[in-house]
Design a protein around this motif. Structure first.
Motif, PDB file in Angstrom:
ATOM      1  N   GLY A 177      -4.341   5.321  -1.080  1.00  0.00           N
ATOM      2  CA  GLY A 177      -3.137   4.510  -1.023  1.00  0.00           C
ATOM      3  C   GLY A 177      -3.165   3.308  -1.945  1.00  0.00           C
ATOM      4  N   MET A 178      -4.228   3.156  -2.713  1.00  0.00           N
ATOM      5  CA  MET A 178      -4.343   2.035  -3.651  1.00  0.00           C
ATOM      6  C   MET A 178      -4.272   2.552  -5.084  1.00  0.00           C
ATOM      7  N   VAL A 179      -3.601   1.799  -5.935  1.00  0.00           N
ATOM      8  CA  VAL A 179      -3.466   2.187  -7.333  1.00  0.00           C
ATOM      9  C   VAL A 179      -4.794   1.918  -8.034  1.00  0.00           C
ATOM     10  N   LEU A 180      -5.346   2.957  -8.701  1.00  0.00           N
ATOM     11  CA  LEU A 180      -6.613   2.828  -9.405  1.00  0.00           C
ATOM     12  C   LEU A 180      -6.416   2.583 -10.893  1.00  0.00           C
ATOM     13  N   MET A 210       0.837  -1.174   0.000  1.00  0.00           N
ATOM     14  CA  MET A 210       0.000   0.000   0.000  1.00  0.00           C
ATOM     15  C   MET A 210       0.887   1.244   0.000  1.00  0.00           C
ATOM     16  N   ILE A 211       0.448   2.261  -0.696  1.00  0.00           N
ATOM     17  CA  ILE A 211       1.177   3.518  -0.743  1.00  0.00           C
ATOM     18  C   ILE A 211       0.830   4.309   0.514  1.00  0.00           C
ATOM     19  N   LYS A 212       1.845   4.736   1.241  1.00  0.00           N
ATOM     20  CA  LYS A 212       1.637   5.479   2.492  1.00  0.00           C
ATOM     21  C   LYS A 212       1.698   6.979   2.278  1.00  0.00           C
ATOM     22  N   ALA A 213       2.525   7.423   1.311  1.00  0.00           N
ATOM     23  CA  ALA A 213       2.654   8.854   1.068  1.00  0.00           C
ATOM     24  C   ALA A 213       3.222   9.087  -0.321  1.00  0.00           C
ATOM     25  N   ILE A 214       2.851  10.216  -0.913  1.00  0.00           N
ATOM     26  CA  ILE A 214       3.411  10.665  -2.179  1.00  0.00           C
ATOM     27  C   ILE A 214       3.918  12.071  -1.942  1.00  0.00           C
ATOM     28  N   LEU A 215       5.184  12.270  -2.209  1.00  0.00           N
ATOM     29  CA  LEU A 215       5.823  13.555  -1.975  1.00  0.00           C
ATOM     30  C   LEU A 215       6.497  14.010  -3.259  1.00  0.00           C
ATOM     31  N   ILE A 216       6.278  15.263  -3.607  1.00  0.00           N
ATOM     32  CA  ILE A 216       6.998  15.860  -4.719  1.00  0.00           C
ATOM     33  C   ILE A 216       7.629  17.131  -4.181  1.00  0.00           C
ATOM     34  N   PHE A 217       8.941  17.241  -4.313  1.00  0.00           N
ATOM     35  CA  PHE A 217       9.620  18.457  -3.898  1.00  0.00           C
ATOM     36  C   PHE A 217      10.697  18.806  -4.900  1.00  0.00           C
ATOM     37  N   ASN A 218      11.114  20.078  -4.858  1.00  0.00           N
ATOM     38  CA  ASN A 218      12.128  20.527  -5.814  1.00  0.00           C
ATOM     39  C   ASN A 218      13.523  20.246  -5.277  1.00  0.00           C
ATOM     40  N   ASN A 219      14.537  20.657  -6.031  1.00  0.00           N
ATOM     41  CA  ASN A 219      15.930  20.393  -5.656  1.00  0.00           C
ATOM     42  C   ASN A 219      16.342  21.078  -4.357  1.00  0.00           C
ATOM     43  N   HIS A 220      15.578  22.063  -3.911  1.00  0.00           N
ATOM     44  CA  HIS A 220      15.893  22.780  -2.682  1.00  0.00           C
ATOM     45  C   HIS A 220      15.078  22.281  -1.495  1.00  0.00           C
ATOM     46  N   HIS A 232      -3.816  17.502  -8.376  1.00  0.00           N
ATOM     47  CA  HIS A 232      -4.470  16.611  -7.407  1.00  0.00           C
ATOM     48  C   HIS A 232      -5.523  15.745  -8.091  1.00  0.00           C
ATOM     49  N   TYR A 233      -6.234  16.301  -9.043  1.00  0.00           N
ATOM     50  CA  TYR A 233      -7.238  15.519  -9.763  1.00  0.00           C
ATOM     51  C   TYR A 233      -6.566  14.377 -10.525  1.00  0.00           C
ATOM     52  N   ILE A 234      -5.455  14.666 -11.195  1.00  0.00           N
ATOM     53  CA  ILE A 234      -4.724  13.629 -11.933  1.00  0.00           C
ATOM     54  C   ILE A 234      -4.222  12.565 -10.969  1.00  0.00           C
ATOM     55  N   LEU A 235      -3.684  13.002  -9.831  1.00  0.00           N
ATOM     56  CA  LEU A 235      -3.197  12.041  -8.837  1.00  0.00           C
ATOM     57  C   LEU A 235      -4.327  11.158  -8.325  1.00  0.00           C
ATOM     58  N   GLN A 236      -5.513  11.750  -8.130  1.00  0.00           N
ATOM     59  CA  GLN A 236      -6.652  10.957  -7.659  1.00  0.00           C
ATOM     60  C   GLN A 236      -7.135   9.968  -8.709  1.00  0.00           C
ATOM     61  N   GLU A 237      -6.885  10.247  -9.969  1.00  0.00           N
ATOM     62  CA  GLU A 237      -7.222   9.284 -11.009  1.00  0.00           C
ATOM     63  C   GLU A 237      -6.265   8.100 -10.977  1.00  0.00           C
ATOM     64  N   LEU A 296       9.513  -2.103  -8.770  1.00  0.00           N
ATOM     65  CA  LEU A 296       9.460  -1.802 -10.201  1.00  0.00           C
ATOM     66  C   LEU A 296       8.064  -1.333 -10.616  1.00  0.00           C
ATOM     67  N   GLY A 297       7.026  -1.889  -9.994  1.00  0.00           N
ATOM     68  CA  GLY A 297       5.666  -1.452 -10.282  1.00  0.00           C
ATOM     69  C   GLY A 297       5.452   0.007  -9.892  1.00  0.00           C
ATOM     70  N   ILE A 298       5.964   0.394  -8.740  1.00  0.00           N
ATOM     71  CA  ILE A 298       5.829   1.783  -8.279  1.00  0.00           C
ATOM     72  C   ILE A 298       6.681   2.707  -9.137  1.00  0.00           C
ATOM     73  N   LEU A 299       7.858   2.252  -9.526  1.00  0.00           N
ATOM     74  CA  LEU A 299       8.695   3.062 -10.415  1.00  0.00           C
ATOM     75  C   LEU A 299       7.982   3.313 -11.745  1.00  0.00           C
ATOM     76  N   ASP A 300       7.306   2.291 -12.242  1.00  0.00           N
ATOM     77  CA  ASP A 300       6.516   2.444 -13.465  1.00  0.00           C
ATOM     78  C   ASP A 300       5.330   3.380 -13.225  1.00  0.00           C
ATOM     79  N   LEU A 301       4.715   3.303 -12.052  1.00  0.00           N
ATOM     80  CA  LEU A 301       3.600   4.189 -11.707  1.00  0.00           C
ATOM     81  C   LEU A 301       4.054   5.650 -11.671  1.00  0.00           C
ATOM     82  N   ILE A 302       5.230   5.895 -11.141  1.00  0.00           N
ATOM     83  CA  ILE A 302       5.785   7.253 -11.141  1.00  0.00           C
ATOM     84  C   ILE A 302       5.952   7.731 -12.577  1.00  0.00           C
ATOM     85  N   GLN A 303       6.466   6.855 -13.438  1.00  0.00           N
ATOM     86  CA  GLN A 303       6.653   7.207 -14.848  1.00  0.00           C
ATOM     87  C   GLN A 303       5.311   7.541 -15.505  1.00  0.00           C
ATOM     88  N   VAL A 304       4.285   6.745 -15.241  1.00  0.00           N
ATOM     89  CA  VAL A 304       2.953   6.994 -15.799  1.00  0.00           C
ATOM     90  C   VAL A 304       2.413   8.333 -15.290  1.00  0.00           C
TER      91      VAL A 304
END
Length: 192
Positions: free
Chosen positions: A127-130, A1-11, A117-122, A84-92
């Motif tokens: 925490g489950m891949v839809l 299960m996915i517990k968290a999704i974080l996106i941050f910049n280089n700083h 957020h709408y795209i992420l919810q799709e 590898l599945g999650i890495l592919d999910l990040i790519q998608v």
């Protein structure tokens, strides 16, 4: 299960944060800082999987990330998820953002947070891949965009309300209102 999704910049500035497990806000900030320090100090030519930090669950959790231009996309998952599945999910997810925003950049994540957020919810909910089919996700986003345009969006709502009031067929306003012994004189109102 996915517990968290974080996106941050280089700083280390968070651009999108979604926790699927409850953490107090101060704990979330510590997790973001620790995750950034763990991920940012790694070389670009090393593996994109590492053990979760001490705050988010240690060895029971994994951090799976990708570094694109100025952004880190980090998924914190438990041991039941495939790396590898999650890495592919990040790519998608990133390719879908790229398709929806035409060469997505950090500013798109800042100024179009609702669409991101709408795209992420799709893609992920609770925490489950839809959905992992990028074409299906893009089709749903385009459908949402068409619905927003047909409704005029929230920004057009006040103008539509004023227009509707102006076009109402109201009888002339009464000048005097008599209720028993009480006589009320109504001031004349200026037209819209």
């Amino acid at each position: 299960m996915i517990k968290a999704i974080l996106i941050f910049n280089n700083h280390g500035k968070p651009r999108l944060i979604r926790f699927y497990q409850y953490f107090a806000e101060d704990m979330q900030q510590q997790i973001i800082r620790e995750t950034f320090h763990l991920v940012s100090k790694r070389d670009d030519n090393v593996c994109n999987f590492l053990e979760g930090g001490s705050l988010i669950g240690g060895s029971d959790y994994k951090l799976i990330y990708r570094h694109y231009a100025t952004l880190y996309f980090v998924f914190c998952v438990d041991s039941s998820e495939s790396e590898l599945g999650i890495l592919d999910l990040i790519q998608v997810f990133v390719e879908t953002l790229d398709k929806c925003f035409e060469n997505v950049c950090e500013l798109d994540l800042i100024f179009h947070m609702d669409k991101v957020h709408y795209i992420l919810q799709e893609v992920v909910m609770g925490g489950m891949v839809l959905e992992t089919n990028m074409n299906e996700i893009v089709a749903q986003v385009e459908l949402q965009n068409r619905m927003e345009k047909s409704e005029g969006g929230l920004s057009a709502a006040p103008a539509r309300a004023v227009s509707a009031v102006k076009n109402m067929n109201l009888p002339e306003m009464p000048r005097n209102i008599n209720i028993g012994d009480i006589n009320i004189k109504v001031p004349s109102l200026s037209p819209f």
